[in-house]
Motif scaffolding. Structure first.
Motif, PDB file in Angstrom:
ATOM      1  N   ILE A   1       0.853  -1.195   0.000  1.00 47.45           N
ATOM      2  CA  ILE A   1       0.000   0.000   0.000  1.00 47.45           C
ATOM      3  C   ILE A   1       0.886   1.241   0.000  1.00 47.45           C
ATOM      4  N   ARG A   2       0.302   2.379  -0.373  1.00 45.94           N
ATOM      5  CA  ARG A   2       1.107   3.566  -0.623  1.00 45.94           C
ATOM      6  C   ARG A   2       1.582   4.254   0.658  1.00 45.94           C
ATOM      7  N   ASP A   3       0.853   4.066   1.751  1.00 44.04           N
ATOM      8  CA  ASP A   3       1.151   4.800   2.979  1.00 44.04           C
ATOM      9  C   ASP A   3       1.615   3.869   4.086  1.00 44.04           C
ATOM     10  N   GLU A   4       2.045   4.482   5.199  1.00 46.89           N
ATOM     11  CA  GLU A   4       2.330   3.751   6.423  1.00 46.89           C
ATOM     12  C   GLU A   4       1.039   3.732   7.245  1.00 46.89           C
ATOM     13  N   GLY A   5       0.486   2.546   7.454  1.00 45.21           N
ATOM     14  CA  GLY A   5      -0.798   2.428   8.129  1.00 45.21           C
ATOM     15  C   GLY A   5      -0.842   3.096   9.482  1.00 45.21           C
ATOM     16  N   ILE A   6       0.221   2.941  10.273  1.00 43.62           N
ATOM     17  CA  ILE A   6       0.221   3.516  11.611  1.00 43.62           C
ATOM     18  C   ILE A   6       0.294   5.043  11.552  1.00 43.62           C
TER      19      ILE A   6
ATOM     20  N   ALA B   1       4.858  10.431  12.789  1.00 43.40           N
ATOM     21  CA  ALA B   1       5.568  10.262  11.513  1.00 43.40           C
ATOM     22  C   ALA B   1       7.084  10.304  11.686  1.00 43.40           C
ATOM     23  N   SER B   2       7.560  11.170  12.556  1.00 44.11           N
ATOM     24  CA  SER B   2       9.015  11.274  12.750  1.00 44.11           C
ATOM     25  C   SER B   2       9.578  10.014  13.397  1.00 44.11           C
ATOM     26  N   ILE B   3       8.796   9.392  14.267  1.00 44.40           N
ATOM     27  CA  ILE B   3       9.241   8.152  14.909  1.00 44.40           C
ATOM     28  C   ILE B   3       9.262   7.017  13.884  1.00 44.40           C
TER      29      ILE B   3
ATOM     30  N   GLN C   1      10.554  -2.549  18.140  1.00 42.73           N
ATOM     31  CA  GLN C   1       9.620  -2.684  19.250  1.00 42.73           C
ATOM     32  C   GLN C   1       9.500  -1.397  20.051  1.00 42.73           C
ATOM     33  N   ASP C   2      10.615  -0.666  20.193  1.00 41.89           N
ATOM     34  CA  ASP C   2      10.562   0.614  20.894  1.00 41.89           C
ATOM     35  C   ASP C   2       9.725   1.617  20.117  1.00 41.89           C
TER      36      ASP C   2
ATOM     37  N   VAL D   1       6.181   3.297  21.494  1.00 36.58           N
ATOM     38  CA  VAL D   1       6.081   4.752  21.644  1.00 36.58           C
ATOM     39  C   VAL D   1       4.947   5.308  20.797  1.00 36.58           C
ATOM     40  N   ARG D   2       4.861   4.867  19.543  1.00 33.16           N
ATOM     41  CA  ARG D   2       3.831   5.384  18.649  1.00 33.16           C
ATOM     42  C   ARG D   2       2.427   5.030  19.130  1.00 33.16           C
TER      43      ARG D   2
END
Length: 223
Positions: A23-28, A42-44, A56-57, A61-62
């Motif tokens: 898929i084109r995006d990052e789901g999270i 997004a920065s993480i 895992q970190d 965090v996200r």
């Protein structure tokens, strides 16, 4: 490149990363935007995909920033359907037609990936992804840390599991991130994908790096 293409021609299984690949995006990241936490998350994600922090970190965090409730996840799935990357449907159709096993192996979440698998006609038992946990009232309660995809190196664990379980001789992993690059070995070859985003560490280290799934189709159809 020739070595990877030879393995591709003879492959019996292909594993795909999902976010920024299938898929084109990052789901999270998209879930974070939906929750009003987009810039923080997004920065993480960028740091995690670039290899500067353990997966895992970054995941923990996200999720602690987003705190996705069951209701939020359901609303997100209903109102923000995933966008398939151009060419992926054709490639998966070619794999199905030629009798090759196809898997989705993701550090994302099963609930968000299930619609993707259905669009591509990939059985849900061929999806390896993380699972969100919720309290009885639907509030966020964490994620299943026993899933190998929740950890750095987890995609290699899945690749080895598939080879051990099904006896694949030529298993290929395709993805955009460092967590995908780590899959080979035990995956017999890795193809870096940069059609949605180019990760310099992956572009540099991948023996074959493509930006269009048609490049992979062309090799498979040349047999």
């Amino acid at each position: 490149m020739e070595e990877v293409q030879l393995i591709l021609r003879n492959c019996d299984a292909i594993c795909f990363d999902v976010d920024s690949t299938v898929i084109r995006d990052e789901g999270i990241d998209e879930l974070a935007k939906f929750a009003g936490k987009g810039s923080e998350v997004a920065s993480i994600t960028a740091n995690a995909m670039g290899g500067s922090m353990t997966y895992q970190d970054a995941l923990s965090v996200r999720l602690n920033i987003i705190k996705p409730s069951l209701t939020m996840v359901r609303d997100f799935i209903r109102t923000c359907p995933p966008t398939l990357t151009p060419g992926i449907k054709k490639l998966v159709d070619v794999l199905h037609t030629t009798g090759r096993s196809t898997y989705l192996v993701s550090g994302g979440f099963l609930s968000l990936i299930t619609p993707v698998a259905k669009q591509l006609h990939i059985p849900l038992e061929n999806v390896y992804a993380n699972r969100l946990k919720f309290y009885f009232n639907g509030d966020y309660a964490g994620f299943d840390e026993n899933q190998p995809t929740s950890r750095t190196g987890g995609k290699a664990v899945v690749a080895q599991h598939l080879k051990d379980t099904y006896g694949y001789k030529n298993l290929i992993f395709i993805g955009d991130g460092v967590t995908d690059l780590e899959s080979s070995p035990p995956a017999d070859a890795f193809i870096g994908y940069g059609g949605n985003v180019i990760r310099p560490a992956v572009q540099t280290k991948a023996k074959w790096f493509v930006t269009d799934f048609n490049e992979i189709c062309d090799v498979l159809l040349a047999n």
